[in-house]
Structure formats: structure tokens, C-alpha cells
Motif scaffolding. Structure first.
Motif, PDB file in Angstrom:
ATOM      1  N   ALA A  21    -130.525 -40.905  95.192  1.00 50.29           N
ATOM      2  CA  ALA A  21    -129.442 -41.878  95.334  1.00 50.29           C
ATOM      3  C   ALA A  21    -129.503 -42.553  96.702  1.00 50.29           C
ATOM      4  N   THR A 266    -127.794 -43.441  90.638  1.00 58.17           N
ATOM      5  CA  THR A 266    -127.147 -44.679  91.072  1.00 58.17           C
ATOM      6  C   THR A 266    -127.720 -45.901  90.366  1.00 58.17           C
ATOM      7  N   GLU A 267    -128.941 -45.795  89.879  1.00 56.60           N
ATOM      8  CA  GLU A 267    -129.515 -46.879  89.066  1.00 56.60           C
ATOM      9  C   GLU A 267    -128.980 -46.853  87.647  1.00 56.60           C
ATOM     10  N   SER A 270    -122.709 -46.792  86.980  1.00 59.62           N
ATOM     11  CA  SER A 270    -121.960 -47.556  87.985  1.00 59.62           C
ATOM     12  C   SER A 270    -120.934 -46.694  88.720  1.00 59.62           C
ATOM     13  N   TYR A 273    -122.803 -44.772  91.201  1.00 59.91           N
ATOM     14  CA  TYR A 273    -123.242 -45.695  92.251  1.00 59.91           C
ATOM     15  C   TYR A 273    -122.138 -45.857  93.298  1.00 59.91           C
TER      16      TYR A 273
END
Length: 287
Positions: A21, A266-267, A270, A273
Motif C-alpha cells: 500500500a 489500495t489499488e 477505495s 485506499y
């Protein structure tokens, strides 16, 4: 350049999830996987190697059969049972040889060589997050601390060449030799822990290790919402000993789903993220 090391007192606490992350969120970092015994950062970063190097370290005995007089002195003297008889010949078992050189020194026929051995490989790679320096130590080999030191030196060289501002490293589990080696030159250690009694215990020992080497530490509590009472105990420990809690990571099935897709969480999600963006900003503030 600042050096950030992500570690925990044990395996499976979420170090690589956190490092991945951070790698996604960082803008100009050189990445380094310092878990040379069982590396896994490549699973989510999908590196493309552009340099491949051999790692030679330590020594291993080998008997020259043409010069051996079959006296058995090496078999008698070896404390590690690394010498054995094979079809009437004395040979060295490489999996048991500790490289102590006793057999070499005491062989009356001087029939035993003592050669440098290849212990693993290390690489420079490109990832979608930037440059990565990583390695693989062969099974059962030692000198992991030396390989870790090599990786950090090479990562610093790469950072200087490419103008990276941060060295972000995924550390080995535990508090052993590779972790001690990885602390050299580190500006900030990020301790990843879980809300369990063993999580607190392992946090205590890895924090004590960093205190011993005067490395500043901060804490990320992974899956904090699985046991809020234990999370409170961990935060109380951190407050008492001056370790800032830079973030709490909620339990989420997105972590496993992201791993399956070979992505950072994190990709993939959301909500995660947003959570990690706040944690990463708090880590940078600690620098």
C-alpha cells in the motif's frame, strides 16, 4: 534520502500488505524486499528483472577423492556429522557442512578444499511502483544478514542514480539476523501488529530491538476491529513507551481479493485506499 522499514515481530501480521500500500501511495521511492529467505513482495509488485546477480558467501568443504587416503580423520573430527561414507569413499554432505574448516585443518593428506559457495541471487527490477531491489537465498543457506546489507547498499546506489527521496523496505519477520541487518541506516521503523496477545508480545520484542539500536518506531494496528479490547491494550502500551500509532487498518476481505489479483489493496478497494492514504501521511510526518 529517508529510509523506512516495515517490520513485525512475527510472520503473517500484514507487513507486505502495508508495504504494498505504501509503495502504491509513495511518489518517489526505491523499493526493497529484505525478506531474503521467503520473499513475497514480488507476488503483488510483479517485477520485471533487468539485472541478475549471484550471491556468494560462506565456505563449504569438499574432498578430492584422488588425494584422499581414507584415514577417516575428517569423519571423526566433524561435530556436525557432515562427513559420511558413500560406497567406501568419504564425502561431504553440503546440507550439513557448517564451514567450520576443522576437517580442512586436520586432514593429514591435505585432501579437502574449502571453497566459496553460491548462496543465492539478487536482482534489480522494474515495477509499476518504481525500482525494486530484491533477492532469493537458497533453501537452508545462511548469511541472510549479509545479503540484506548488500541489498540495502545496492538500493541506496539505485536511489542516488534515479533521484529517489525514500527507500521503502519490506523487512523479514521476527527479530533475528536479517532484521538486525535491515535496521542499519533506517530512519523510521513501522511496526505492524495485530490485536491478539501474541501480536502484543511480538510488538514488544521488535520495539525493544529498535530501541536497542536507537531506531525510531511507530505502529500500525492491522485488523484492529477484530478485538477492540486488545487494540486498546496495544495503544496503551504504545502510549506508555512513546510509540506513535500512525493508523488502524480494518479487517477486510479486499486484502485477500487483491492478493488473488496480484494487486495492492489500495489499488483494489477505495475504502482501504482512503485508510492507507491517511496512514502513509502520518508515517511521512514521523520523518
Amino acid at each position: 534520502m529517508h529510509e523506512i522499514l516495515v517490520i513485525s515481530g512475527k510472520g503473517g501480521a500484514g507487513k507486505t500488505t502495508v508495504t504494498g500500500a505504501f509503495a502504491h501511495l509513495s511518489e518517489n521511492a526505491i523499493l526493497c524486499d529484505l525478506d531474503v529467505d521467503a520473499p513475497d513482495f514480488h507476488l503483488i509488485s510483479q517485477p520485471e528483472k533487468y539485472q541478475d546477480h549471484e550471491f556468494w558467501s560462506g565456505y563449504e568443504a569438499s574432498i578430492r577423492q584422488d588425494d584422499c587416503v581414507q584415514c577417516g580423520e575428517c569423519l571423526t573430527r566433524c561435530r556436525f556429522d557432515a562427513i559420511k561414507l558413500d560406497n567406501g569413499r568419504y564425502v561431504v554432505d553440503p546440507l550439513k557442512c557448517e564451514g567450520c574448516k576443522v576437517c580442512v585443518a586436520l586432514c593429514p593428506a591435505e585432501a579437502i578444499d574449502f571453497e566459496l559457495k553460491k548462496c543465492g541471487e539478487w536482482y534489480r527490477s522494474e515495477t509499476r511502483f518504481g525500482n525494486l531491489v530484491h533477492a532469493q537465498l537458497y533453501p537452508g543457506e545462511e548469511n541472510s544478514g549479509r545479503l540484506v546489507a548488500l541489498l540495502k547498499d545496492e538500493a541506496r546506489k539505485t536511489a542516488k542514480e534515479h533521484g529517489h527521496e525514500i527507500l521503502l523496505a519490506d523487512g523479514a519477520p521476527g527479530i533475528g539476523c536479517p532484521v538486525i541487518s535491515s535496521l542499519s541506516g533506517t530512519d523510521l521503523a513501522v511496526f505492524v501488529t495485530e490485536p491478539t496477545p501474541s501480536g502484543l508480545h511480538d510488538l514488544e520484542r521488535v520495539a525493544a530491538l529498535c530501541d536497542h539500536f536507537r531506531v525510531k518506531g511507530c505502529v500500525v494496528i492491522n485488523k484492529y476491529d477484530l478485538n477492540t479490547d486488545m487494540t486498546d491494550k496495544i495503544e496503551s502500551f504504545c502510549t506508555q513507551h512513546g510509540y506513535p500509532v500512525v493508523g488502524r487498518v480494518p479487517h477486510s476481505d479486499a486484502v485477500t481479493a487483491a492478493m488473488v489479483e496480484r494487486k495492492t489493496v489500495t489499488e483494489f478497494d477505495s475504502v482501504m485506499y482512503t485508510a492507507f492514504a491517511g496512514i502513509w501521511n502520518n508515517v511521512l510526518l514521523q520523518l
